[in-house]
Design an enzyme around this catalytic site. Structure first.
Site, mmCIF file in Angstrom:
data_model
loop_
_atom_site.group_PDB
_atom_site.id
_atom_site.type_symbol
_atom_site.label_atom_id
_atom_site.label_comp_id
_atom_site.label_asym_id
_atom_site.label_seq_id
_atom_site.Cartn_x
_atom_site.Cartn_y
_atom_site.Cartn_z
ATOM 1 N N ASP A 88 41.024 46.217 76.691
ATOM 2 C CA ASP A 88 39.753 45.970 76.020
ATOM 3 C C ASP A 88 38.617 46.371 76.949
ATOM 4 O O ASP A 88 38.271 45.635 77.882
ATOM 5 C CB ASP A 88 39.628 44.499 75.639
ATOM 6 C CG ASP A 88 38.389 44.201 74.801
ATOM 7 O OD1 ASP A 88 37.516 45.090 74.703
ATOM 8 O OD2 ASP A 88 38.284 43.094 74.250
ATOM 9 N N HIS B 113 34.565 44.953 74.615
ATOM 10 C CA HIS B 113 34.001 43.603 74.662
ATOM 11 C C HIS B 113 33.695 43.237 76.118
ATOM 12 O O HIS B 113 34.027 43.976 77.039
ATOM 13 C CB HIS B 113 34.959 42.605 74.034
ATOM 14 C CG HIS B 113 35.208 42.859 72.582
ATOM 15 N ND1 HIS B 113 36.227 43.685 72.137
ATOM 16 C CD2 HIS B 113 34.567 42.425 71.474
ATOM 17 C CE1 HIS B 113 36.203 43.742 70.815
ATOM 18 N NE2 HIS B 113 35.205 42.988 70.392
ATOM 19 N N SER C 227 32.206 42.493 66.249
ATOM 20 C CA SER C 227 32.718 41.537 67.238
ATOM 21 C C SER C 227 31.935 41.565 68.546
ATOM 22 O O SER C 227 31.991 40.597 69.320
ATOM 23 C CB SER C 227 34.203 41.807 67.518
ATOM 24 O OG SER C 227 34.401 43.146 67.935
#
Length: 395
Positions: free
Chosen positions: A366, A369, A106
């Site tokens: 998170d 990312h 990702s």
């Protein structure tokens, strides 16, 4: 006019060779782009260069590359990029009738999304940019292909977190083996990667020791997704499960599988191959510093200024570097896209607790990312500059 975003000067040792590396990133106040200046040399070579100048100790001159419209796009010295300005129109034109493929986890999708946004700035009619299968641009486990109709260009993303297959173990495996990462079988998506003009691979986050050993030891993979993993996942090779294989050894073998596939299926005359280095995470706050045990990064409001706080290069990078180096012969155009150190500085660039709408309030932060616009834009500027240095243009 420019303003500096970050700068680093450090001494590094690569396989016994001492090198000095200086990195400085500028943002142009006119809004036209970013200039990234990178000097890297041995102690006996040039220690300071200015783009467009004569090297003080060797007399060698830098080389300017234009965008075809009279503007300087990049400055090259001894094959190394000294500075450039990202030019979306030029990138699109160079890629006309071509394919750009991203394959990996990702974080690779993060970079893919970044490039889509960067290239779209040069397209006046945004309706001519669309997903070829009509798929929505949402998180999912498949692949996406965005077409830039005016240029007959597709920019594609394939979700393959290990780059190799994962699935059921061979018959007669131990009852505790419920699934297996098949280190000698490249992901079946790889059949779609053949014929691409630019390929950007990434791997490593799902092989990270902090995630793969936390439940039951280094010989297997931890619980990472309730839909895929459990505590019975091990490594498989030659249709046999190896229940004692170390995570980094499995990672090394998987990249040998990737390398063999690339050498056997890609065209060295056509394909420019990149393998991006590990993207740092910043789960370093109390009480714990991991993604699933309360680690957070929302208190980081600026780049790291104390370089002693930067972590050492992860072991993944050396394994990736070695695999890429083994392909560096003949006409192969393969590049280790090293973004780790400059990315490590930007501890402030993650979504943290400000995640996508609908995320449960108590969901983990998170810190792996990246927000967009943000850090992956710089990775793509590096990608573009390397392509310029190789004279990239689709045939």
């Amino acid at each position: 006019m420019t303003s500096s975003l970050a700068s680093v000067f450090r001494r590094i040792t690569i396989r016994g060779l001492i090198r000095w590396e200086f990195v400085m990133i500028f943002h142009t106040e006119d809004g036209l782009g970013t200039i990234f200046v990178h000097f890297s040399c041995t102690t006996k070579a040039v220690l300071s260069l200015t783009p467009g100048s004569v090297a003080a100790k060797t007399g060698e001159r830098t080389k300017a590359i234009g965008d075809g419209g009279g503007s300087q796009t990049a400055v090259i010295f001894r094959g190394e990029i000294l500075s450039w300005r990202f030019n979306a129109s030029d990138f699109l034109e160079r890629s006309r009738n071509g394919r750009i493929v991203f394959a990996g986890d990702s974080i690779g999708r993060n970079q893919w999304e970044s490039l889509l946004c960067m290239l779209a700035q040069a397209v006046s009619n945004k309706s001519t940019i669309y997903e070829v299968n009509g798929s929505p641009i949402t998180k999912h486990k498949g692949f996406l292909s965005m077409r830039f109709q005016e240029y007959n260009l597709t920019v594609e993303y394939y979700r393959a977190p290990f780059l190799v297959n994962i699935g059921r173990p061979p018959p007669n495996s131990s009852k505790q083996v419920l699934s297996a990462v098949k280190v000698d079988q490249l992901h079946w998506y790889s059949r779609h990667w053949v014929g691409a003009d630019v390929l950007i691979f990434n791997d490593g986050h799902w092989w990270n020791e902090g995630k793969t050993t936390s439940v039951y030891g280094s010989s297997s993979l931890s619980f990472m997704s309730k839909n895929i993993y459990n505590s019975g996942c091990y490594f498989e090779e030659d249709r046999k499960v190896n229940m004692t294989m170390d995570v980094m050894e499995a990672f090394r073998r998987s990249l040998q599988t990737w390398k063999s596939w690339a050498l056997g299926n890609l065209d060295p005359q056509r394909s420019h191959i990149f393998f991006r280095s590990y993207s740092p995470v910043h789960y370093r706050q109390v009480p714990n510093g991991t993604w699933n045990e309360g680690g957070n990064c929302d208190m980081n409001v600026g780049p790291e200024t104390n370089y002693e706080n930067l972590e050492a290069d992860p072991p993944n990078n050396l394994i990736i570097y070695d695999a890429v180096k083994q392909m560096d012969y003949g006409n192969w155009k393969v590049q280790f896209l090293n973004i780790t150190y400059l990315t490590e500085i930007r501890k402030d660039g993650h979504p943290s607790k400000y995640r996508e709408p609908g995320t449960p309030p108590l969901a983990p932060q998170d810190c792996s990312h990246w927000c967009l616009p943000g850090i992956p834009d710089t990775w793509n500027e590096l990608l573009y500059a390397h392509l310029l240095s190789k004279g990239f243009r689709t045939k």
